[in-house]
Design an enzyme around this catalytic site. Sequence first.
Site, PDB file in Angstrom:
ATOM      1  N   LYS A  58     -19.066  30.236 -26.874  1.00 13.16           N
ATOM      2  CA  LYS A  58     -19.467  29.481 -25.692  1.00 13.16           C
ATOM      3  C   LYS A  58     -18.786  29.933 -24.400  1.00 13.16           C
ATOM      4  O   LYS A  58     -17.615  30.292 -24.384  1.00 13.16           O
ATOM      5  CB  LYS A  58     -19.160  27.986 -25.879  1.00 13.16           C
ATOM      6  CG  LYS A  58     -20.038  27.270 -26.883  1.00 13.16           C
ATOM      7  CD  LYS A  58     -21.532  27.333 -26.571  1.00 13.16           C
ATOM      8  CE  LYS A  58     -21.935  26.560 -25.345  1.00 13.16           C
ATOM      9  NZ  LYS A  58     -21.785  25.121 -25.519  1.00 13.16           N
ATOM     10  N   ASN A  76      -1.371  -3.198  12.970  1.00 13.90           N
ATOM     11  CA  ASN A  76      -2.832  -3.086  13.030  1.00 13.90           C
ATOM     12  C   ASN A  76      -3.292  -1.918  13.908  1.00 13.90           C
ATOM     13  O   ASN A  76      -4.170  -1.154  13.526  1.00 13.90           O
ATOM     14  CB  ASN A  76      -3.441  -4.402  13.523  1.00 13.90           C
ATOM     15  CG  ASN A  76      -3.168  -5.550  12.560  1.00 13.90           C
ATOM     16  OD1 ASN A  76      -2.632  -5.324  11.469  1.00 13.90           O
ATOM     17  ND2 ASN A  76      -3.517  -6.764  12.958  1.00 13.90           N
ATOM     18  N   SER A  91     -15.285  26.815 -25.629  1.00 13.51           N
ATOM     19  CA  SER A  91     -15.369  25.671 -26.542  1.00 13.51           C
ATOM     20  C   SER A  91     -14.259  25.776 -27.582  1.00 13.51           C
ATOM     21  O   SER A  91     -13.920  26.874 -28.014  1.00 13.51           O
ATOM     22  CB  SER A  91     -16.746  25.679 -27.216  1.00 13.51           C
ATOM     23  OG  SER A  91     -16.694  24.991 -28.461  1.00 13.51           O
ATOM     24  N   SER A 115       0.809  -1.218   0.000  1.00 10.89           N
ATOM     25  CA  SER A 115       0.000   0.000   0.000  1.00 10.89           C
ATOM     26  C   SER A 115       0.844   1.270   0.000  1.00 10.89           C
ATOM     27  O   SER A 115       0.291   2.371   0.052  1.00 10.89           O
ATOM     28  CB  SER A 115      -0.936   0.001   1.217  1.00 10.89           C
ATOM     29  OG  SER A 115      -0.188  -0.147   2.410  1.00 10.89           O
ATOM     30  N   GLN A 131      -7.240  -1.924   4.428  1.00 10.02           N
ATOM     31  CA  GLN A 131      -6.227  -1.084   3.777  1.00 10.02           C
ATOM     32  C   GLN A 131      -6.838  -0.172   2.713  1.00 10.02           C
ATOM     33  O   GLN A 131      -6.298   0.884   2.418  1.00 10.02           O
ATOM     34  CB  GLN A 131      -5.181  -2.015   3.137  1.00 10.02           C
ATOM     35  CG  GLN A 131      -4.042  -1.335   2.437  1.00 10.02           C
ATOM     36  CD  GLN A 131      -2.921  -2.323   2.154  1.00 10.02           C
ATOM     37  OE1 GLN A 131      -2.133  -2.638   3.029  1.00 10.02           O
ATOM     38  NE2 GLN A 131      -2.867  -2.830   0.949  1.00 10.02           N
ATOM     39  N   THR A 157     -40.787  24.804  -7.815  1.00  7.48           N
ATOM     40  CA  THR A 157     -41.035  23.419  -7.416  1.00  7.48           C
ATOM     41  C   THR A 157     -41.265  22.681  -8.724  1.00  7.48           C
ATOM     42  O   THR A 157     -41.816  23.260  -9.679  1.00  7.48           O
ATOM     43  CB  THR A 157     -42.269  23.269  -6.502  1.00  7.48           C
ATOM     44  OG1 THR A 157     -43.418  23.731  -7.207  1.00  7.48           O
ATOM     45  CG2 THR A 157     -42.122  24.073  -5.214  1.00  7.48           C
ATOM     46  N   HIS A 158     -40.828  21.447  -8.816  1.00  7.61           N
ATOM     47  CA  HIS A 158     -40.915  20.676 -10.071  1.00  7.61           C
ATOM     48  C   HIS A 158     -40.235  21.403 -11.222  1.00  7.61           C
ATOM     49  O   HIS A 158     -40.609  21.230 -12.373  1.00  7.61           O
ATOM     50  CB  HIS A 158     -42.371  20.381 -10.438  1.00  7.61           C
ATOM     51  CG  HIS A 158     -43.200  19.884  -9.294  1.00  7.61           C
ATOM     52  ND1 HIS A 158     -43.292  18.547  -8.954  1.00  7.61           N
ATOM     53  CD2 HIS A 158     -43.938  20.556  -8.365  1.00  7.61           C
ATOM     54  CE1 HIS A 158     -44.080  18.419  -7.905  1.00  7.61           C
ATOM     55  NE2 HIS A 158     -44.465  19.625  -7.509  1.00  7.61           N
ATOM     56  N   TYR A 205      -8.958  -7.467  12.373  1.00  7.34           N
ATOM     57  CA  TYR A 205      -8.307  -6.836  11.231  1.00  7.34           C
ATOM     58  C   TYR A 205      -8.238  -7.791  10.037  1.00  7.34           C
ATOM     59  O   TYR A 205      -8.027  -8.991  10.194  1.00  7.34           O
ATOM     60  CB  TYR A 205      -6.882  -6.386  11.607  1.00  7.34           C
ATOM     61  CG  TYR A 205      -6.179  -5.715  10.440  1.00  7.34           C
ATOM     62  CD1 TYR A 205      -6.289  -4.340  10.235  1.00  7.34           C
ATOM     63  CD2 TYR A 205      -5.448  -6.456   9.518  1.00  7.34           C
ATOM     64  CE1 TYR A 205      -5.686  -3.733   9.145  1.00  7.34           C
ATOM     65  CE2 TYR A 205      -4.845  -5.851   8.422  1.00  7.34           C
ATOM     66  CZ  TYR A 205      -4.970  -4.496   8.238  1.00  7.34           C
ATOM     67  OH  TYR A 205      -4.390  -3.893   7.169  1.00  7.34           O
ATOM     68  N   ASN A 221     -18.902  28.018 -20.817  1.00  5.28           N
ATOM     69  CA  ASN A 221     -19.481  26.817 -20.214  1.00  5.28           C
ATOM     70  C   ASN A 221     -19.266  26.752 -18.702  1.00  5.28           C
ATOM     71  O   ASN A 221     -18.208  27.120 -18.211  1.00  5.28           O
ATOM     72  CB  ASN A 221     -18.871  25.568 -20.860  1.00  5.28           C
ATOM     73  CG  ASN A 221     -19.307  25.409 -22.313  1.00  5.28           C
ATOM     74  OD1 ASN A 221     -20.415  25.814 -22.680  1.00  5.28           O
ATOM     75  ND2 ASN A 221     -18.436  24.857 -23.129  1.00  5.28           N
ATOM     76  N   GLU A 272     -20.464  21.776 -13.430  1.00  9.38           N
ATOM     77  CA  GLU A 272     -20.716  20.435 -13.972  1.00  9.38           C
ATOM     78  C   GLU A 272     -19.821  19.386 -13.310  1.00  9.38           C
ATOM     79  O   GLU A 272     -20.261  18.293 -12.953  1.00  9.38           O
ATOM     80  CB  GLU A 272     -20.484  20.420 -15.483  1.00  9.38           C
ATOM     81  CG  GLU A 272     -21.549  21.188 -16.241  1.00  9.38           C
ATOM     82  CD  GLU A 272     -21.134  21.489 -17.672  1.00  9.38           C
ATOM     83  OE1 GLU A 272     -20.282  20.773 -18.224  1.00  9.38           O
ATOM     84  OE2 GLU A 272     -21.648  22.473 -18.228  1.00  9.38           O
ATOM     85  N   LYS A 331      -7.864   3.962   2.938  1.00 10.19           N
ATOM     86  CA  LYS A 331      -7.064   5.141   2.576  1.00 10.19           C
ATOM     87  C   LYS A 331      -7.370   5.613   1.168  1.00 10.19           C
ATOM     88  O   LYS A 331      -7.553   6.798   0.908  1.00 10.19           O
ATOM     89  CB  LYS A 331      -5.569   4.829   2.700  1.00 10.19           C
ATOM     90  CG  LYS A 331      -4.945   5.233   4.029  1.00 10.19           C
ATOM     91  CD  LYS A 331      -5.136   4.226   5.120  1.00 10.19           C
ATOM     92  CE  LYS A 331      -4.339   2.965   4.878  1.00 10.19           C
ATOM     93  NZ  LYS A 331      -4.796   1.886   5.802  1.00 10.19           N
TER      94      LYS A 331
HETATM   95  N1  ARG Z   1      -0.933  -1.443   5.251  1.00 11.99           N
HETATM   96  C1  ARG Z   1      -1.911  -1.982   6.151  1.00 11.99           C
HETATM   97  C2  ARG Z   1      -3.149  -1.097   6.153  1.00 11.99           C
HETATM   98  O1  ARG Z   1      -3.155  -0.085   5.554  1.00 11.99           O
HETATM   99  C3  ARG Z   1      -1.384  -2.083   7.527  1.00 11.99           C
HETATM  100  C4  ARG Z   1      -0.558  -3.267   7.680  1.00 11.99           C
HETATM  101  C5  ARG Z   1      -1.212  -4.352   8.396  1.00 11.99           C
HETATM  102  N2  ARG Z   1      -0.996  -5.494   7.598  1.00 11.99           N
HETATM  103  C6  ARG Z   1      -1.144  -6.725   8.016  1.00 11.99           C
HETATM  104  N3  ARG Z   1      -0.917  -7.671   7.176  1.00 11.99           N
HETATM  105  N4  ARG Z   1      -1.526  -6.987   9.227  1.00 11.99           N
HETATM  106  O2  ARG Z   1      -4.168  -1.432   6.729  1.00 11.99           O
END
Ligand code: ARG
Length: 483
Positions: free
Chosen positions: A281, A108, A275, A20, A320, A153-154, A315, A283, A288, A323
């Site tokens: 134009k 974790n 455009s 990650s 992961q 309305t509408h 966990y 825009n 949008e 994020k």
């Molecule tokens: N990169 C992981 C996450 O974003 C954290 C690592 C935990 N990985 C694991 N195999 N226990 O959640």
Amino acid sequence: MWGGRFDKPPADVARAYTRSFPVDRRMYREDIVASRAHAAMLGQQEIIPAGSAKALTAALDSLLAELDQIGGPPADADDEDVHSYVERVLTERIGDHGRRLHVARSRNDQVATDFRLYCKGFCLRLAIAVLDLLGVLVQRAQEEAETIAPGFTHLQVAQPVTLGHYFLALFEMHRRDVDNILYAHTVADVCPLGAGALAGVSFDIDRESVAEALCFSQVARNSLDAVSDRDFVSAVLQACATLGGHLSRWAEDLVIWASPGYGMVRFDDAFATGSSMLPQKLNPDVAELTRAKAGAVAGAAAGWQATLKGVPMTYALDMQEDKRAVFRVEDDVLAALQALTGALSTLAVNRKRMATVASLGHPTAIEIADYLTEQGVPFRDAHAAVGRLVRVAEDRGIELADLDDAAFAAADTRLSADVRDRLDLQRAVARRTSLGGTAPARVREEAGRANRWLHWQREHVQNLVARGLPAALQPAAPAQADV
Ligand code: ARG
């Protein structure tokens, strides 16, 4: 980091698939700050030698400063995630001290801590951006307190309103967004560090002191929950989905209002696009794109909920993906807010055209019904009488006010000529002084309230920034050149 029991390294495709770092390197600051608090606590509790704790905190401090200089960890580093990146660099720099950092901790509880810190910061940045928009909305509401606008309305002209009243409607929506965002902040404001992999740890750690150093107001009370739950992510994404939906609705209004058939507003050149082929134009791309991104943000919130619901306690690597969802939403929502705030503050209003559109389709017919009701006519009867009048006006292709006295009398004998005055749009809006109504006097009063709320809420958010985030994670003051 974990190769001890393995016979061979992971296959390239498996490693590329599960790592990650390309995504989570974005939260290097949170990871370093949290590791620093952990290292200091390990030293204090004599879990690691004082010298190691000192070396670790110093190395973490300089790593943070260094990474800030170069804009974060190098994108091409080969580490599994940001946590292993930081630990590797520390170990390269301070040797065995670096190898002591991960006692009484798992990735974790570490990742949950980092991401809670990140989400707290994001919530505050987001709240500040919404408050900026709210400031523009109040200002525009004050400027347009008297401006007659069509109320739909509408998407049919229903009744005249004031444009200031419309802007204050948006204010109310976005004011609730701030509440939602701060609620998400509260959900995230719990420190999981010390939960270990899932069961807690066997060392005499001091979780309270770590939580305090990281400005969390609570410590997670259950280690299983601490590493497995991501409802703070759901809360953040849900707040963003609602906010995106609000932005999208008025973005859509502006797209409609700016189209030639309405012609009621014009985007400033700085917030419009042209455009490649059609030279005339102008825009409304900013509006949008906001409408589009709001869909993606709502999708991210729903998608995250679907990801989370099947993960067995505690966990699993599914987590992961939180994020990726939040970072994308953060980029989209903050960009949309900034662009739309700019478009709104520079939007030109064609007041004359607005009043013309507001007059289409007998939008003050209700005034005649109200008049009759004041004479004692039951509202249903009044409604029917005015319906007949509208029918006559439409057959003759004229406005209600242009009907002759005989037409009024034919609809109801209690109607006299002075009812015509009430059909005037300005008078119609001025009469709507009920609490929450559209009259200019009410709009001014409510704009004053809105301003006071804004002042109070800005202070509240500033306090949360000052007290709720470690100094190293507070949003940087704008550089001198930007001011
Ligand atoms: N990169 C992981 C996450 O974003 C954290 C690592 C935990 N990985 C694991 N195999 N226990 O959640």
